[in-house]
Design a protein around this motif. Structure first.
Motif, PDB file in Angstrom:
ATOM      1  N   ILE A 128       2.718  21.824  -3.450  1.00  0.00           N
ATOM      2  CA  ILE A 128       1.551  21.690  -4.333  1.00  0.00           C
ATOM      3  C   ILE A 128       0.285  21.982  -3.536  1.00  0.00           C
ATOM      4  O   ILE A 128       0.116  21.498  -2.415  1.00  0.00           O
ATOM      5  N   LYS A 129      -0.590  22.784  -4.127  1.00  0.00           N
ATOM      6  CA  LYS A 129      -1.921  23.014  -3.565  1.00  0.00           C
ATOM      7  C   LYS A 129      -2.927  22.348  -4.487  1.00  0.00           C
ATOM      8  O   LYS A 129      -2.991  22.674  -5.674  1.00  0.00           O
ATOM      9  N   THR A 130      -3.690  21.404  -3.947  1.00  0.00           N
ATOM     10  CA  THR A 130      -4.542  20.585  -4.803  1.00  0.00           C
ATOM     11  C   THR A 130      -5.937  20.403  -4.223  1.00  0.00           C
ATOM     12  O   THR A 130      -6.150  20.539  -3.008  1.00  0.00           O
ATOM     13  N   ARG A 131      -6.854  20.096  -5.106  1.00  0.00           N
ATOM     14  CA  ARG A 131      -8.159  19.549  -4.706  1.00  0.00           C
ATOM     15  C   ARG A 131      -8.061  18.025  -4.788  1.00  0.00           C
ATOM     16  O   ARG A 131      -7.027  17.473  -5.149  1.00  0.00           O
ATOM     17  N   ILE A 132      -9.160  17.352  -4.465  1.00  0.00           N
ATOM     18  CA  ILE A 132      -9.125  15.892  -4.380  1.00  0.00           C
ATOM     19  C   ILE A 132      -9.662  15.221  -5.639  1.00  0.00           C
ATOM     20  O   ILE A 132      -9.804  13.992  -5.657  1.00  0.00           O
ATOM     21  N   GLY A 133      -9.939  16.003  -6.663  1.00  0.00           N
ATOM     22  CA  GLY A 133     -10.454  15.447  -7.902  1.00  0.00           C
ATOM     23  C   GLY A 133     -11.311  16.470  -8.623  1.00  0.00           C
ATOM     24  O   GLY A 133     -11.442  17.621  -8.182  1.00  0.00           O
ATOM     25  N   VAL A 134     -11.906  16.017  -9.699  1.00  0.00           N
ATOM     26  CA  VAL A 134     -12.719  16.912 -10.520  1.00  0.00           C
ATOM     27  C   VAL A 134     -14.207  16.675 -10.299  1.00  0.00           C
ATOM     28  O   VAL A 134     -14.951  17.586  -9.927  1.00  0.00           O
ATOM     29  N   GLU A 135     -14.649  15.434 -10.477  1.00  0.00           N
ATOM     30  CA  GLU A 135     -16.077  15.125 -10.410  1.00  0.00           C
ATOM     31  C   GLU A 135     -16.448  14.161  -9.295  1.00  0.00           C
ATOM     32  O   GLU A 135     -17.574  14.176  -8.815  1.00  0.00           O
ATOM     33  N   ASP A 136     -15.520  13.304  -8.881  1.00  0.00           N
ATOM     34  CA  ASP A 136     -15.865  12.206  -7.978  1.00  0.00           C
ATOM     35  C   ASP A 136     -14.736  12.001  -6.976  1.00  0.00           C
ATOM     36  O   ASP A 136     -13.559  11.948  -7.353  1.00  0.00           O
ATOM     37  N   ALA A 137     -15.101  11.864  -5.706  1.00  0.00           N
ATOM     38  CA  ALA A 137     -14.088  11.655  -4.663  1.00  0.00           C
ATOM     39  C   ALA A 137     -13.320  10.357  -4.867  1.00  0.00           C
ATOM     40  O   ALA A 137     -12.229  10.188  -4.304  1.00  0.00           O
ATOM     41  N   ALA A 138     -13.865   9.440  -5.680  1.00  0.00           N
ATOM     42  CA  ALA A 138     -13.157   8.195  -5.962  1.00  0.00           C
ATOM     43  C   ALA A 138     -11.874   8.437  -6.762  1.00  0.00           C
ATOM     44  O   ALA A 138     -11.026   7.541  -6.869  1.00  0.00           O
ATOM     45  N   GLU A 139     -11.701   9.632  -7.318  1.00  0.00           N
ATOM     46  CA  GLU A 139     -10.480   9.966  -8.040  1.00  0.00           C
ATOM     47  C   GLU A 139      -9.286  10.152  -7.096  1.00  0.00           C
ATOM     48  O   GLU A 139      -8.130  10.051  -7.524  1.00  0.00           O
ATOM     49  N   TRP A 140      -9.556  10.436  -5.830  1.00  0.00           N
ATOM     50  CA  TRP A 140      -8.512  10.885  -4.919  1.00  0.00           C
ATOM     51  C   TRP A 140      -7.426   9.847  -4.632  1.00  0.00           C
ATOM     52  O   TRP A 140      -6.230  10.201  -4.665  1.00  0.00           O
ATOM     53  N   PRO A 141      -7.725   8.589  -4.351  1.00  0.00           N
ATOM     54  CA  PRO A 141      -6.638   7.654  -4.060  1.00  0.00           C
ATOM     55  C   PRO A 141      -5.595   7.562  -5.165  1.00  0.00           C
ATOM     56  O   PRO A 141      -4.384   7.522  -4.889  1.00  0.00           O
ATOM     57  N   ALA A 142      -6.018   7.544  -6.422  1.00  0.00           N
ATOM     58  CA  ALA A 142      -5.058   7.455  -7.520  1.00  0.00           C
ATOM     59  C   ALA A 142      -4.234   8.728  -7.637  1.00  0.00           C
ATOM     60  O   ALA A 142      -3.026   8.677  -7.929  1.00  0.00           O
ATOM     61  N   LEU A 143      -4.855   9.879  -7.413  1.00  0.00           N
ATOM     62  CA  LEU A 143      -4.114  11.135  -7.457  1.00  0.00           C
ATOM     63  C   LEU A 143      -3.089  11.194  -6.326  1.00  0.00           C
ATOM     64  O   LEU A 143      -1.936  11.597  -6.529  1.00  0.00           O
ATOM     65  N   LEU A 144      -3.504  10.776  -5.135  1.00  0.00           N
ATOM     66  CA  LEU A 144      -2.579  10.791  -4.001  1.00  0.00           C
ATOM     67  C   LEU A 144      -1.402   9.853  -4.257  1.00  0.00           C
ATOM     68  O   LEU A 144      -0.255  10.171  -3.891  1.00  0.00           O
ATOM     69  N   PHE A 147       1.108  11.739  -6.237  1.00  0.00           N
ATOM     70  CA  PHE A 147       1.838  12.727  -5.445  1.00  0.00           C
ATOM     71  C   PHE A 147       2.904  12.060  -4.574  1.00  0.00           C
ATOM     72  O   PHE A 147       3.995  12.613  -4.373  1.00  0.00           O
ATOM     73  N   ARG A 148       2.599  10.890  -4.079  1.00  0.00           N
ATOM     74  CA  ARG A 148       3.530  10.213  -3.166  1.00  0.00           C
ATOM     75  C   ARG A 148       4.849   9.830  -3.830  1.00  0.00           C
ATOM     76  O   ARG A 148       5.835   9.552  -3.151  1.00  0.00           O
ATOM     77  N   ARG A 149       4.898   9.836  -5.151  1.00  0.00           N
ATOM     78  CA  ARG A 149       6.118   9.448  -5.862  1.00  0.00           C
ATOM     79  C   ARG A 149       7.177  10.553  -5.868  1.00  0.00           C
ATOM     80  O   ARG A 149       8.316  10.299  -6.266  1.00  0.00           O
ATOM     81  N   TYR A 150       6.814  11.750  -5.436  1.00  0.00           N
ATOM     82  CA  TYR A 150       7.704  12.885  -5.640  1.00  0.00           C
ATOM     83  C   TYR A 150       8.023  13.567  -4.308  1.00  0.00           C
ATOM     84  O   TYR A 150       7.229  13.534  -3.370  1.00  0.00           O
ATOM     85  N   PRO A 151       9.203  14.209  -4.235  1.00  0.00           N
ATOM     86  CA  PRO A 151       9.639  14.854  -2.986  1.00  0.00           C
ATOM     87  C   PRO A 151       8.992  16.225  -2.797  1.00  0.00           C
ATOM     88  O   PRO A 151       9.656  17.274  -2.764  1.00  0.00           O
ATOM     89  N   ILE A 152       7.696  16.238  -2.643  1.00  0.00           N
ATOM     90  CA  ILE A 152       6.939  17.481  -2.519  1.00  0.00           C
ATOM     91  C   ILE A 152       7.222  18.106  -1.152  1.00  0.00           C
ATOM     92  O   ILE A 152       7.111  17.445  -0.117  1.00  0.00           O
ATOM     93  N   ARG A 153       7.598  19.387  -1.165  1.00  0.00           N
ATOM     94  CA  ARG A 153       7.927  20.075   0.081  1.00  0.00           C
ATOM     95  C   ARG A 153       6.731  20.077   1.038  1.00  0.00           C
ATOM     96  O   ARG A 153       6.872  19.855   2.235  1.00  0.00           O
ATOM     97  N   GLU A 154       5.561  20.318   0.476  1.00  0.00           N
ATOM     98  CA  GLU A 154       4.341  20.373   1.282  1.00  0.00           C
ATOM     99  C   GLU A 154       3.150  20.131   0.355  1.00  0.00           C
ATOM    100  O   GLU A 154       3.055  20.762  -0.698  1.00  0.00           O
ATOM    101  N   LEU A 155       2.286  19.206   0.725  1.00  0.00           N
ATOM    102  CA  LEU A 155       1.079  18.935  -0.053  1.00  0.00           C
ATOM    103  C   LEU A 155      -0.093  19.596   0.665  1.00  0.00           C
ATOM    104  O   LEU A 155      -0.519  19.153   1.722  1.00  0.00           O
ATOM    105  N   ILE A 156      -0.576  20.679   0.065  1.00  0.00           N
ATOM    106  CA  ILE A 156      -1.675  21.457   0.645  1.00  0.00           C
ATOM    107  C   ILE A 156      -2.969  20.953   0.020  1.00  0.00           C
ATOM    108  O   ILE A 156      -3.164  21.054  -1.192  1.00  0.00           O
TER     109      ILE A 156
END
Length: 314
Positions: A128-144, A147-156
């Motif tokens: 997965i290639k991702t940004r850290i959110g849309v409007e606010d960096a506070a979105e990032w912990p919940a998004l991360l 992602f941690r729930r899944y066997p992602i080969r590489e988180l870019i």
């Protein structure tokens, strides 16, 4: 090598890999998967195995429907690909308006359901290639956490918000948060323009071993080689790379105009290697035929001193 729409297509990848070995993977510009489950001809040309022979290429998909992702992943697996990448980073307004790319990050519950659907129904490796959110960096912990729930080969991770586009400094604190709170394989992407910048970030994040360069690798096609201890780019190499690209495009594209379109876009990056390039560069930009274009290129290489690293703020 990061995907850059209109730039890093199959012809570019093939010539670059021959001239400047050093990139471990070339992530393809995204395939926008529609509900009719047909690859458009132009996109099909980019993913055909024959067009990527010998090149370590990874297809990238842009979609928000699990069914469409799984169909495309199945087709790509049948072609021989062993990894597919999900685009959650594209900041384009038309993409985001459809809830795709970085726009998907605004819907964390839907994203979680989408990831559950695709990871439970395919054995193909998914990065997965991702940004850290849309409007606010506070979105990032919940998004991360999602992602941690899944066997992602590489988180870019490109540590910018969608609203940042490519402006302003990357938000390195967000990447550090991922390093501290995530045990997935991580890859850093964003403003890797010079070997020095890459080495400084490698020192800052010593546990990270994967780095993705986009604009920096187009600007300096020898960047991968340099990071592996090789020599810097020379003007002779850049000219040979240029000439091989022109010929590759001439063999496939119809007429001078589409070839010129491809090559003129590259000079936005390459011109920074030359001192006082304005005169020849103007001729290159105004060229309407390959003959006029080559005259400008010849003048640039002949008359403008080459610098290994020029101004690299894009």
């Amino acid at each position: 090598s990061a995907p850059m729409e209109g730039v890093t297509g199959w012809l570019y990848r093939g010539v670059h890999h021959r001239c400047f070995p050093g990139a471990d993977k070339y992530f393809m510009p995204f395939l926008s998967v529609s509900q009719d489950h047909v690859f458009p001809r132009r996109e099909l040309q980019d993913i055909l195995p024959a067009h990527n022979e010998g090149v370590p290429a990874v297809p990238q998909l842009l979609t928000r429907r699990a069914e469409d992702f799984l169909w495309a992943a199945g087709e790509l697996a049948a072609m021989g690909y062993r990894e597919v990448n999900l685009n959650l980073g594209c900041p384009s307004g038309t993409v985001v308006a459809k809830g795709k790319g970085a726009g998907f990050l605004a819907h964390p519950q839907a994203l979680d359901a989408f990831l559950a659907g695709i990871f439970s129904r395919t054995d193909l490796a998914i990065s997965i290639k991702t940004r850290i959110g849309v409007e606010d960096a506070a979105e990032w912990p919940a998004l991360l956490a999602i992602f941690r729930r899944y066997p992602i080969r590489e988180l870019i991770i490109h540590p910018r918000l969608r609203r940042d586009f490519y402006r302003g400094p990357v938000r390195q604190g967000a990447f550090q948060y991922a390093v501290d709170h995530c045990d997935l394989p991580l890859c850093y992407n964003g403003d890797l323009f010079t070997p020095q910048a890459c080495r400084e970030l490698a020192a800052q994040f010593p546990s990270v071993s994967h780095w993705m360069a986009g604009r920096g690798l187009v600007y300096n096609p020898a960047l991968g080689r340099q990071l592996q201890g090789g020599e810097p780019l020379t003007p002779e190499e850049l000219r040979a790379f240029h000439d091989q690209l022109v010929e590759a495009y001439r063999q496939v594209l119809s007429g001078d105009r589409p070839v010129l379109g491809k090559m003129k876009e590259l000079w936005f990056y390459w011109s920074r290697h030359f001192l006082q390039p304005e005169g020849p560069l103007k001729r290159i930009r105004k060229a309407k035929t390959l003959l006029e274009y080559r005259d400008g290129v010849n003048a640039l290489f002949r008359d403008c001193p080459f610098q290994e690293e020029g101004p690299v703020t894009f």
